[in-house]
Design a protein around this motif. Sequence first.
Motif, PDB file in Angstrom:
ATOM      1  N   CYS A 169       0.909  -1.439   0.347  1.00 42.41           N
ATOM      2  CA  CYS A 169       0.236  -0.118  -0.061  1.00 42.41           C
ATOM      3  C   CYS A 169       0.987   1.462  -0.212  1.00 42.41           C
ATOM      4  O   CYS A 169       1.882   1.329   0.772  1.00 42.41           O
ATOM      5  CB  CYS A 169      -1.084  -0.122   1.308  1.00 42.41           C
ATOM      6  N   MET A 170       0.450   2.309  -0.870  1.00 42.35           N
ATOM      7  CA  MET A 170       1.179   3.871  -0.917  1.00 42.35           C
ATOM      8  C   MET A 170      -0.111   4.454  -0.557  1.00 42.35           C
ATOM      9  O   MET A 170      -1.254   4.395  -1.820  1.00 42.35           O
ATOM     10  CB  MET A 170       1.873   3.616  -2.253  1.00 42.35           C
ATOM     11  N   SER A 171       0.505   5.430  -1.474  1.00 40.97           N
ATOM     12  CA  SER A 171      -0.515   7.388  -1.290  1.00 40.97           C
ATOM     13  C   SER A 171      -0.259   8.314  -0.977  1.00 40.97           C
ATOM     14  O   SER A 171       1.092   8.095  -1.236  1.00 40.97           O
ATOM     15  CB  SER A 171      -2.017   7.036  -0.294  1.00 40.97           C
ATOM     16  N   ASP A 172       0.126   8.721  -1.519  1.00 32.40           N
ATOM     17  CA  ASP A 172       0.231  10.422  -1.701  1.00 32.40           C
ATOM     18  C   ASP A 172       1.501  10.308  -1.939  1.00 32.40           C
ATOM     19  O   ASP A 172       2.426  10.954  -1.082  1.00 32.40           O
ATOM     20  CB  ASP A 172       0.105  11.185  -0.058  1.00 32.40           C
ATOM     21  N   THR A 173       1.918   9.929  -2.969  1.00 30.01           N
ATOM     22  CA  THR A 173       3.082   9.916  -3.743  1.00 30.01           C
ATOM     23  C   THR A 173       3.631  11.687  -4.297  1.00 30.01           C
ATOM     24  O   THR A 173       4.851  11.819  -4.887  1.00 30.01           O
ATOM     25  CB  THR A 173       3.582   9.199  -5.082  1.00 30.01           C
ATOM     26  N   HIS A 174       2.314  12.060  -4.618  1.00 28.25           N
ATOM     27  CA  HIS A 174       3.057  13.741  -5.728  1.00 28.25           C
ATOM     28  C   HIS A 174       3.707  13.604  -6.435  1.00 28.25           C
ATOM     29  O   HIS A 174       4.521  14.609  -6.600  1.00 28.25           O
ATOM     30  CB  HIS A 174       2.931  14.281  -4.332  1.00 28.25           C
ATOM     31  N   SER A 175       4.256  12.429  -7.790  1.00 26.68           N
ATOM     32  CA  SER A 175       4.638  12.748  -8.262  1.00 26.68           C
ATOM     33  C   SER A 175       5.874  12.809  -8.409  1.00 26.68           C
ATOM     34  O   SER A 175       6.988  13.135  -9.167  1.00 26.68           O
ATOM     35  CB  SER A 175       4.384  13.789  -9.757  1.00 26.68           C
ATOM     36  N   ALA A 210      -0.060  12.002  10.006  1.00 26.45           N
ATOM     37  CA  ALA A 210      -0.562  10.673  10.306  1.00 26.45           C
ATOM     38  C   ALA A 210      -0.222   9.437  10.062  1.00 26.45           C
ATOM     39  O   ALA A 210      -0.819   8.640  10.162  1.00 26.45           O
ATOM     40  CB  ALA A 210      -1.766  10.409  10.563  1.00 26.45           C
ATOM     41  N   TYR A 211       0.936   9.445   8.922  1.00 21.77           N
ATOM     42  CA  TYR A 211       1.176   7.704   8.081  1.00 21.77           C
ATOM     43  C   TYR A 211       1.197   6.532   9.132  1.00 21.77           C
ATOM     44  O   TYR A 211       1.745   6.609  10.782  1.00 21.77           O
ATOM     45  CB  TYR A 211       2.749   7.516   8.255  1.00 21.77           C
ATOM     46  N   GLY A 212       0.867   5.646   9.381  1.00 23.46           N
ATOM     47  CA  GLY A 212       1.520   4.390  10.268  1.00 23.46           C
ATOM     48  C   GLY A 212      -0.467   3.436  10.558  1.00 23.46           C
ATOM     49  O   GLY A 212      -1.342   3.633   9.805  1.00 23.46           O
ATOM     50  N   ALA A 216      -1.284   5.470   4.411  1.00 22.98           N
ATOM     51  CA  ALA A 216      -0.280   4.684   3.141  1.00 22.98           C
ATOM     52  C   ALA A 216       0.072   5.964   2.723  1.00 22.98           C
ATOM     53  O   ALA A 216       0.612   6.151   1.947  1.00 22.98           O
ATOM     54  CB  ALA A 216      -0.540   3.817   2.665  1.00 22.98           C
ATOM     55  N   THR A 217      -0.184   7.392   3.382  1.00 19.36           N
ATOM     56  CA  THR A 217       1.001   8.057   2.597  1.00 19.36           C
ATOM     57  C   THR A 217       2.357   8.235   2.426  1.00 19.36           C
ATOM     58  O   THR A 217       2.715   8.449   3.540  1.00 19.36           O
ATOM     59  CB  THR A 217       0.271   9.357   3.485  1.00 19.36           C
ATOM     60  N   THR A 218       2.728   8.250   1.275  1.00 19.09           N
ATOM     61  CA  THR A 218       4.078   8.576   1.297  1.00 19.09           C
ATOM     62  C   THR A 218       4.647   9.908   1.660  1.00 19.09           C
ATOM     63  O   THR A 218       5.935   9.980   1.862  1.00 19.09           O
ATOM     64  CB  THR A 218       4.257   7.955   0.280  1.00 19.09           C
ATOM     65  N   CYS A 219       4.639  10.549   1.620  1.00 24.23           N
ATOM     66  CA  CYS A 219       4.786  12.466   2.215  1.00 24.23           C
ATOM     67  C   CYS A 219       4.505  11.971   3.194  1.00 24.23           C
ATOM     68  O   CYS A 219       3.339  12.604   3.772  1.00 24.23           O
ATOM     69  CB  CYS A 219       4.929  12.688   0.405  1.00 24.23           C
ATOM     70  N   ASP A 220       5.615  12.962   3.904  1.00 29.81           N
ATOM     71  CA  ASP A 220       5.890  13.467   4.655  1.00 29.81           C
ATOM     72  C   ASP A 220       4.898  15.012   4.547  1.00 29.81           C
ATOM     73  O   ASP A 220       4.684  15.723   3.659  1.00 29.81           O
ATOM     74  CB  ASP A 220       6.311  13.534   5.884  1.00 29.81           C
ATOM     75  N   LEU A 236       7.622  15.187   1.676  1.00 30.49           N
ATOM     76  CA  LEU A 236       9.138  14.738   1.325  1.00 30.49           C
ATOM     77  C   LEU A 236       8.958  12.982   1.512  1.00 30.49           C
ATOM     78  O   LEU A 236       7.592  12.753   2.397  1.00 30.49           O
ATOM     79  CB  LEU A 236      10.558  14.488   2.060  1.00 30.49           C
ATOM     80  N   PRO A 237       8.885  12.441   0.471  1.00 30.45           N
ATOM     81  CA  PRO A 237       8.888  11.123   0.340  1.00 30.45           C
ATOM     82  C   PRO A 237       9.124   9.875   1.021  1.00 30.45           C
ATOM     83  O   PRO A 237      10.296   9.268   0.399  1.00 30.45           O
ATOM     84  CB  PRO A 237       9.104  10.483  -1.408  1.00 30.45           C
ATOM     85  N   ASN A 238       9.219  10.868   2.396  1.00 36.18           N
ATOM     86  CA  ASN A 238      10.122   9.421   3.034  1.00 36.18           C
ATOM     87  C   ASN A 238       9.596   8.415   4.016  1.00 36.18           C
ATOM     88  O   ASN A 238      10.312   6.902   4.108  1.00 36.18           O
ATOM     89  CB  ASN A 238      10.267  10.383   4.791  1.00 36.18           C
ATOM     90  N   ASN A 239       8.115   7.626   3.111  1.00 39.97           N
ATOM     91  CA  ASN A 239       7.948   7.003   4.422  1.00 39.97           C
ATOM     92  C   ASN A 239       7.455   5.606   3.131  1.00 39.97           C
ATOM     93  O   ASN A 239       6.563   5.873   2.329  1.00 39.97           O
ATOM     94  CB  ASN A 239       6.097   7.117   4.793  1.00 39.97           C
ATOM     95  N   PRO A 240       8.039   4.734   4.156  1.00 39.59           N
ATOM     96  CA  PRO A 240       8.429   3.291   2.752  1.00 39.59           C
ATOM     97  C   PRO A 240       6.278   2.536   2.573  1.00 39.59           C
ATOM     98  O   PRO A 240       5.336   3.086   3.541  1.00 39.59           O
ATOM     99  CB  PRO A 240       9.029   2.248   3.576  1.00 39.59           C
ATOM    100  N   PRO A 241       6.226   2.421   1.692  1.00 39.96           N
ATOM    101  CA  PRO A 241       4.832   1.240   1.236  1.00 39.96           C
ATOM    102  C   PRO A 241       4.729   0.246   2.856  1.00 39.96           C
ATOM    103  O   PRO A 241       5.398  -0.458   3.419  1.00 39.96           O
ATOM    104  CB  PRO A 241       5.218   1.006  -0.021  1.00 39.96           C
ATOM    105  N   VAL A 242       3.083   0.656   2.775  1.00 39.34           N
ATOM    106  CA  VAL A 242       2.925  -0.735   3.660  1.00 39.34           C
ATOM    107  C   VAL A 242       2.691  -1.832   3.466  1.00 39.34           C
ATOM    108  O   VAL A 242       1.887  -1.925   2.165  1.00 39.34           O
ATOM    109  CB  VAL A 242       1.579  -0.014   5.013  1.00 39.34           C
ATOM    110  N   VAL A 243       2.882  -3.043   4.055  1.00 44.51           N
ATOM    111  CA  VAL A 243       2.613  -4.392   3.679  1.00 44.51           C
ATOM    112  C   VAL A 243       1.948  -5.227   4.600  1.00 44.51           C
ATOM    113  O   VAL A 243       2.495  -5.194   5.056  1.00 44.51           O
ATOM    114  CB  VAL A 243       4.273  -4.856   3.046  1.00 44.51           C
ATOM    115  N   PHE A 244       1.400  -5.894   3.871  1.00 42.25           N
ATOM    116  CA  PHE A 244       0.715  -6.943   4.667  1.00 42.25           C
ATOM    117  C   PHE A 244       0.483  -8.064   3.641  1.00 42.25           C
ATOM    118  O   PHE A 244      -0.186  -7.755   2.751  1.00 42.25           O
ATOM    119  CB  PHE A 244      -0.831  -6.307   5.963  1.00 42.25           C
ATOM    120  N   ASP A 245      -0.031  -9.456   4.648  1.00 44.26           N
ATOM    121  CA  ASP A 245      -0.962 -10.564   4.103  1.00 44.26           C
ATOM    122  C   ASP A 245      -2.238 -11.369   4.498  1.00 44.26           C
ATOM    123  O   ASP A 245      -3.054 -11.394   5.970  1.00 44.26           O
ATOM    124  CB  ASP A 245      -0.263 -11.369   3.553  1.00 44.26           C
TER     125      ASP A 245
END
Length: 323
Positions: free
Chosen positions: A52-58, A261-263, A275-279, A283-292
Amino acid sequence: MMNEETRIEVHPLTETPTQAWEEISKTTRVIKINYKSPRTENLDPKKVRVVCMSDTHSLNHYFKFEIPDGDIFIHAGDFTAGGKLDEVLAFNDWIGRLPHKYKLVIAGNHELYFDPSFREIMSPNTNGRTKHNSGLINKIPFLGQSGDASSTAAAPKMREYLTNCIYLEDSGVELYGIKFWGSPWQPEFGPWAFGVKRGQELLNKWNLIPTDTDILITHSPPLGFNDKTAKGDHAGCAELLSTIQKRVKPKYSIFGHVHDAYGVMADGRTVFINATTCDINYLPNNPPVVFDIEIKKNMDDEELKEEVVDVKVEERRSWCSIM
């Protein structure tokens, strides 16, 4: 038609979400999760991996992390800075190079020209005047990019340029027997796309979500779960939270929008993922969130080879199974 016992009402404090949360939190279980990305690949044949990702803003070219492999990739909106055609094409190229078998995408408030009501700003009416104040275009922040919207406004049906993913807008898709629903709406603020008034108008959008949804993808966060801004205010939607907890009860609620509020959080039934990527500084500092997640429908090898390009996603409370 919803049964009376599942009908969601507008919260009396919906216009003041921070105050609404003070009341709702008294009877709501909140579990804060110290999320850590899986370090090993998914070897369980009964599960699929979701990234999962979000808010990558190009800002894809500025990622300082690798995108984890998985079966399903989800982007919860704001994949561009201003919804311009060149940004959409660049995103489509980028997502097309990801290895995931299925890629699900919704729009966010920055995808300006995915929202027909926003495109009407540049559409003259019968009197030759624009529907809205044309000066509005120049007031929209494009994160340092040009605010020239004329070329994008002329592009018909921007979603058609997303050829390398499944675009969801008040629509759903079924993968591995797991039902996904995507919605771009969020509480109205400023001249942005897919913004509607808190209360009944926004609740009407959430009422479209089918009750058998397993994974809900929205751009807006629900109230109280990973929606707190740096100022300490809550920005989420009270009616979305009620829809999730009282009617739909999905396993996962995935969203973005609030960069502060990433987390991951939970309430004992649903896992909430911002899952917002940009803080907060974009700045795109937050890595993707992964789950099974456990699959609900077993497939043989031939079924798994079915091509996504032949799928038509049904809108308005309809599911499209591509397996």
